[in-house]
Design an enzyme around this catalytic site. Structure first.
Site, PDB file in Angstrom:
ATOM      1  N   GLU A 125       0.845  -1.204   0.000  1.00 11.33           N
ATOM      2  CA  GLU A 125       0.000   0.000   0.000  1.00 11.33           C
ATOM      3  C   GLU A 125       0.873   1.244   0.000  1.00 11.33           C
ATOM      4  OE1 GLU A 125      -2.949   0.085   3.122  1.00 11.33           O
ATOM      5  OE2 GLU A 125      -3.665   2.074   2.519  1.00 11.33           O
ATOM      6  N   ASN A 128      -6.703   1.519   2.640  1.00 12.59           N
ATOM      7  CA  ASN A 128      -7.448   2.775   2.793  1.00 12.59           C
ATOM      8  C   ASN A 128      -6.994   3.821   1.778  1.00 12.59           C
ATOM      9  OD1 ASN A 128      -8.666   1.544   4.969  1.00 12.59           O
ATOM     10  ND2 ASN A 128      -7.413   2.556   6.503  1.00 12.59           N
ATOM     11  N   ASN A 173     -12.011  -1.175  -1.261  1.00 14.63           N
ATOM     12  CA  ASN A 173     -11.392  -1.623  -0.007  1.00 14.63           C
ATOM     13  C   ASN A 173     -12.213  -1.197   1.204  1.00 14.63           C
ATOM     14  OD1 ASN A 173      -8.935  -2.500   1.636  1.00 14.63           O
ATOM     15  ND2 ASN A 173      -9.222  -0.399   2.352  1.00 14.63           N
ATOM     16  N   GLU A 174     -12.564  -2.154   2.038  1.00 17.76           N
ATOM     17  CA  GLU A 174     -13.187  -1.887   3.351  1.00 17.76           C
ATOM     18  C   GLU A 174     -14.268  -0.803   3.265  1.00 17.76           C
ATOM     19  OE1 GLU A 174     -10.172  -1.353   6.400  1.00 17.76           O
ATOM     20  OE2 GLU A 174      -9.520  -3.432   6.183  1.00 17.76           O
ATOM     21  N   TYR A 194      -7.237  -8.422  11.620  1.00 18.37           N
ATOM     22  CA  TYR A 194      -5.992  -8.142  12.344  1.00 18.37           C
ATOM     23  C   TYR A 194      -6.185  -8.589  13.784  1.00 18.37           C
ATOM     24  CZ  TYR A 194      -4.681  -5.329   8.324  1.00 18.37           C
ATOM     25  OH  TYR A 194      -4.366  -4.917   7.054  1.00 18.37           O
ATOM     26  N   GLU A 217      -6.556  -9.177   3.531  1.00 17.72           N
ATOM     27  CA  GLU A 217      -5.683  -8.493   4.500  1.00 17.72           C
ATOM     28  C   GLU A 217      -5.737  -9.304   5.788  1.00 17.72           C
ATOM     29  OE1 GLU A 217      -6.023  -4.275   5.332  1.00 17.72           O
ATOM     30  OE2 GLU A 217      -6.528  -3.872   3.232  1.00 17.72           O
ATOM     31  N   GLN A 237       1.537  -6.226   5.574  1.00 17.05           N
ATOM     32  CA  GLN A 237       1.890  -5.903   4.208  1.00 17.05           C
ATOM     33  C   GLN A 237       3.302  -6.432   3.961  1.00 17.05           C
ATOM     34  OE1 GLN A 237       1.000  -1.815   3.137  1.00 17.05           O
ATOM     35  NE2 GLN A 237      -0.936  -1.805   4.262  1.00 17.05           N
TER      36      GLN A 237
HETATM   37  O1  AHR Z   1      -3.107  -2.582   6.160  1.00 20.41           O
HETATM   38  C1  AHR Z   1      -3.340  -1.388   6.839  1.00 20.41           C
HETATM   39  C2  AHR Z   1      -4.771  -0.913   6.690  1.00 20.41           C
HETATM   40  O2  AHR Z   1      -5.626  -1.802   7.357  1.00 20.41           O
HETATM   41  C3  AHR Z   1      -5.321  -0.884   5.290  1.00 20.41           C
HETATM   42  O3  AHR Z   1      -5.048   0.300   4.635  1.00 20.41           O
HETATM   43  C4  AHR Z   1      -6.791  -1.009   5.494  1.00 20.41           C
HETATM   44  O4  AHR Z   1      -7.447  -1.626   4.420  1.00 20.41           O
HETATM   45  C5  AHR Z   1      -6.910  -1.770   6.797  1.00 20.41           C
HETATM   46  O5  AHR Z   1      -7.784  -1.157   7.670  1.00 20.41           O
END
Ligand code: AHR
Length: 515
Positions: free
Chosen positions: A45, A90, A190-191, A263, A311, A364
């Site tokens: 990213e 993001n 994305n999201e 996450y 992700e 990432q």
């Molecule tokens: O990977 C970091 C961020 O986590 C990304 O930009 C977003 O998609 C997620 O919230």
């Protein structure tokens, strides 16, 4: 039930050291699905030092003539990365891809809305796709479904994939690339379910946008594969299941995947609870599998839809900061040994669901929540690097549905879980089973009897093991050998005609058994 786990009572743990406390039963006829190579995907990213100062650093003695960091590319290839998602995250929800093409000196520098940096646009579509070709990884482009438009998305596909002499294909040729890049994998945003996202939408508005974008993008290239923006918002008050239901209901005839993001973090500093996150990962996958089945039911020609876990990682310590320069530091997690074990937990879950999870992208690749960490002089490999590289050797193999009995525990707020978190794959050509075992007990070594429907495996097995006395051990520049795997070949002890193996407390083991 795809795989059966019966938990033994914790009382069983008091058995003498060599008495098997666990049973793992392998049957190569009980297959789940092929482990798709894209399960070993990654993500780059425009965030912090991931692109600028990570993948790309023109002028650096470590970079090639195009500005790509050679040491980073090599470390990525050695980690066996198969696919790269770009440009966000993001970031993409405020990104205009047209800023990033053409002569570099004319590209605009813009304030960036997601993370508060400056975006120089010197790395854009041509650089990314050229990078992927050189690194031999499959590109995956995520469109701007936040502040962007359907027409932007359509033109992006035209720029990368159109062979005829159209306006955007001509533009690509003017920028030095004649042959279409033929980008196959595209994300529809994305999201978009997250209120933090630029251009966040409710499910109705998102699905209307995504449906039109899919239609327009496929008119340019009908062969592309599309990923819908599935759930990322699991926070209190967010109905993540309803979001996916709406997405699948409205987009089921257009999409090939639905995404999931997760996450995790050890915020309470409780090792066994931290590694109980597999319960959430499994549950999320299984709920979405059910939702996909429901969306396709009663329709004999329904389009196959898979899960792209696009992700995932450990992320809870490092966040943004107030610097607003190009390549300012952001999300620079320093990973420790217990985080490395979490990599095994994620992969075990993906492999246990190999029939539905056909893509997974670690977030990432470099510097930003990443296994590779650079400065101007070089790089070091974080402890999470090693399990990722090792599991990737199982790409294309057949996932097996194991039967496992293991001592168990009940983590806070969760159901009872086996201490041994497992998965297995089978290579029919070499008759080799890869048995992946995370022992998430902090205190107990666990001895397992390994049973095989094919009869006794060969007496000797190859062992790959990650283990360290200090759960918080980390790496740094010039010091990245502390938390590394060891490999050895062992002669398996046998008990009652079955081999036994002891999985040490807080360790991750991959046993290679010949049948
Ligand atoms: O990977 C970091 C961020 O986590 C990304 O930009 C977003 O998609 C997620 O919230």
């Amino acid at each position: 039930m795809k795989y059966a786990i019966t938990c033994l009572l914790a009382a069983g743990l008091l058995a003498p050291a060599q008495t098997p406390q666990a049973r793992i039963k392998i049957d190569t006829d009980r297959t789940i699905g092929q482990v798709h190579p894209h399960v070993f995907g990654n993500f780059a990213e425009h965030l912090g030092r991931c692109i600028y100062g990570g993948l790309y650093e023109p002028g650096s003695p470590l970079a090639d003539e195009r500005g790509y960091r050679k040491d980073v590319m090599k470390a990525m290839q050695d980690m066996r990365v198969t696919l790269l998602r770009w440009p966000g995250g993001n970031f993409v929800s405020g990104y205009n891809w047209k800023d990033g093409i053409g002569p570099r000196g004319r590209r605009p520098v813009r304030p960036e809305g997601a993370w508060g940096s400056l975006e120089p646009n010197t790395f854009g579509t041509d650089e990314f796709l050229d990078y992927c070709e050189r690194a031999k990884v499959e590109p995956y482009i995520c469109i701007n479904a936040g502040l962007g438009t359907v027409e932007d998305a359509r033109q992006w596909v035209e720029y990368t994939n159109e062979a005829r002499d159209t306006e955007w294909a001509r533009q690509r040729r003017l920028n030095g690339r004649d042959k279409p890049y033929s980008v196959k994998i595209w994300g529809l945003g994305n999201e978009i379910d997250g209120p933090w996202q630029l251009g966040h939408k409710n499910a109705e508005d998102y699905t209307k946008f995504a449906l039109e974008a899919a239609k327009a993008m496929r008119r340019v290239d009908p062969s592309i594969k599309l990923i819908a923006s599935g759930s990322s918002n699991f926070g209190r008050g967010a109905d993540w299941i309803a979001w996916n239901r709406a997405v699948l209901d409205k987009l089921r005839d257009e999409i090939d995947y639905i995404s999931l993001h997760t996450y995790i973090g050890n915020r309470e500093n409780n090792f066994e609870n931290f590694l109980a996150a597999s319960a959430d990962i499994d549950e999320r996958i299984e709920i979405v599998e059910g939702q996909i089945a429901a969306a396709r039911s009663g329709r004999p020609n329904a389009r196959p839809i898979y899960i792209a876990y696009d992700e995932w990682n450990v992320w809870y310590r490092a966040h943004g900061n107030t610097e607003h320069e190009i390549g300012a530091t952001r999300l620079e997690e320093i990973y420790n040994y217990e985080d490395a074990l979490a990599m095994g937990m994620f992969f075990n879950s993906f492999i246990r669901h190999a029939d539905s999870v056909k893509m997974a992208n670690l977030a990432q690749i470099v510097n930003v929540i990443a296994p590779i960490f650079t400065n101007k002089e070089g790089l070091f490999l974080q402890p999470i690097y090693f399990p990722i590289a090792e599991y990737a050797k199982q790409r294309d193999l057949m996932a097996l549905d194991l039967f496992v009995q293991s001592p168990s525990y009940t983590p806070a707020g969760k159901r009872e879980l086996p201490y041994l978190d497992t998965s297995a794959t089978y290579d029919a050509k070499t008759k080799t089973v890869y048995l992946n075992v995370l022992n998430r007990s902090e205190k107990l070594d666990i001895t397992a009897r390994i049973e095989s429907a094919e009869g006794m495996p060969a007496a000797s097995a190859d062992v790959w093991e990650m283990n360290h006395a200090d759960l918080k051990a980390t790496h740094t520049f010039g010091g990245d050998t502390k938390v590394r795997p060891v490999t050895r070949t062992v002669t398996l002890k046998s008990e009652g005609g079955h081999p036994v193996y002891t999985f040490p407390r807080h360790s991750l083991t991959i046993l290679r058994l010949k049948l």
